[in-house]
Design a protein around this motif. Sequence first.
Motif, PDB file in Angstrom:
ATOM      1  N   ILE A  37      92.434 -85.107 -28.121  1.00  0.00           N
ATOM      2  CA  ILE A  37      91.008 -85.263 -27.832  1.00  0.00           C
ATOM      3  C   ILE A  37      90.734 -86.746 -27.635  1.00  0.00           C
ATOM      4  O   ILE A  37      90.933 -87.555 -28.547  1.00  0.00           O
ATOM      5  N   GLY A  38      90.252 -87.105 -26.438  1.00  0.00           N
ATOM      6  CA  GLY A  38      90.151 -88.512 -26.102  1.00  0.00           C
ATOM      7  C   GLY A  38      88.794 -89.155 -26.284  1.00  0.00           C
ATOM      8  O   GLY A  38      88.705 -90.341 -26.563  1.00  0.00           O
ATOM      9  N   SER A  39      87.704 -88.395 -26.134  1.00  0.00           N
ATOM     10  CA  SER A  39      86.370 -89.001 -26.152  1.00  0.00           C
ATOM     11  C   SER A  39      85.667 -88.790 -27.489  1.00  0.00           C
ATOM     12  O   SER A  39      85.930 -87.818 -28.199  1.00  0.00           O
ATOM     13  N   ARG A  84      85.346 -85.398 -30.000  1.00  0.00           N
ATOM     14  CA  ARG A  84      85.768 -85.462 -31.407  1.00  0.00           C
ATOM     15  C   ARG A  84      84.624 -85.032 -32.331  1.00  0.00           C
ATOM     16  O   ARG A  84      84.848 -84.353 -33.337  1.00  0.00           O
ATOM     17  N   GLU A  85      83.411 -85.446 -31.991  1.00  0.00           N
ATOM     18  CA  GLU A  85      82.258 -85.041 -32.795  1.00  0.00           C
ATOM     19  C   GLU A  85      82.102 -83.516 -32.785  1.00  0.00           C
ATOM     20  O   GLU A  85      81.834 -82.903 -33.822  1.00  0.00           O
ATOM     21  N   LYS A 134      73.588 -80.271 -27.799  1.00  0.00           N
ATOM     22  CA  LYS A 134      73.059 -81.633 -27.895  1.00  0.00           C
ATOM     23  C   LYS A 134      73.909 -82.605 -27.073  1.00  0.00           C
ATOM     24  O   LYS A 134      73.371 -83.428 -26.311  1.00  0.00           O
ATOM     25  N   LEU A 135      75.207 -82.515 -27.215  1.00  0.00           N
ATOM     26  CA  LEU A 135      76.102 -83.431 -26.514  1.00  0.00           C
ATOM     27  C   LEU A 135      76.092 -83.186 -25.008  1.00  0.00           C
ATOM     28  O   LEU A 135      76.129 -84.139 -24.217  1.00  0.00           O
ATOM     29  N   VAL A 161      86.989 -78.292 -25.886  1.00  0.00           N
ATOM     30  CA  VAL A 161      86.901 -78.231 -27.348  1.00  0.00           C
ATOM     31  C   VAL A 161      86.028 -77.060 -27.785  1.00  0.00           C
ATOM     32  O   VAL A 161      86.351 -76.355 -28.747  1.00  0.00           O
ATOM     33  N   TYR A 162      84.938 -76.835 -27.066  1.00  0.00           N
ATOM     34  CA  TYR A 162      84.051 -75.716 -27.401  1.00  0.00           C
ATOM     35  C   TYR A 162      84.792 -74.382 -27.312  1.00  0.00           C
ATOM     36  O   TYR A 162      84.699 -73.539 -28.225  1.00  0.00           O
ATOM     37  N   LEU A 163      85.520 -74.181 -26.238  1.00  0.00           N
ATOM     38  CA  LEU A 163      86.297 -72.940 -26.086  1.00  0.00           C
ATOM     39  C   LEU A 163      87.338 -72.815 -27.185  1.00  0.00           C
ATOM     40  O   LEU A 163      87.512 -71.748 -27.775  1.00  0.00           O
TER      41      LEU A 163
END
Length: 220
Positions: free
Chosen positions: A102-104, A108-109, A123-124, A152-154
């Motif tokens: 995970i790069g950004s 990561r949040e 939100k993001l 990341v969500y998936l």
Amino acid sequence: MFTIENGLFKFDLTDYHAVLGLPIKAEGKEIRKRYLKIAQALHPDTCKAVSDSEKRAANQLLSKLVNPAYENLSKDQTRKEHQLVLAQIGKRLAGEANKITIGSDPARELFQAQDNVEAVYQKLINEISTHQYASLKDVLIKIAQLSELNLVYLMVTQGQNINRNQESQSSNSNSQTGTQQTNQNPTTPEKPKNPYLRRGQEYIEKNNFAKAVFELREGL
């Protein structure tokens, strides 16, 4: 012409949702509203770009990225098929979460959001998409960030679904009698009888998501 190597794009997939700055669960009206806003910002007749080169770049973004994304997501049938395909890919990614880099910071949040995934994701997405097409030189960077959020969500949501299913199966198994438990020996899951779906799953297992998308869509 446009090279994006983050998020779902690194699996040789075009992330239509990231191109339009939309969450994966976005529906018809939201998709059309977002498309019209982007089209107005990029179209040669309404673009705020000053130089001819900027106007040409904006038109290229519109014709090569934005219009195809809208074409694929605006129709109920193709959108639902695409969402089902993404869900299958998410299941595969969830099983390999420890291998995904995970790069950004936004991604990561989201990865650390745990029980608040949906709210943090929305939100993001909103934060990045608000100014997604404000600066032409930053468009691809923002699309890449949005696509990594989608990845990341998936990965997280499908992983949660897998865990819930496993807990449910474990609970059901423990409630059975000893005789029933004896007869419930684990078996290898059967491959789908539909050849397209079977090949799609095989491609997913090999992380060849581009071919998996084609096969799964044909099967659906």
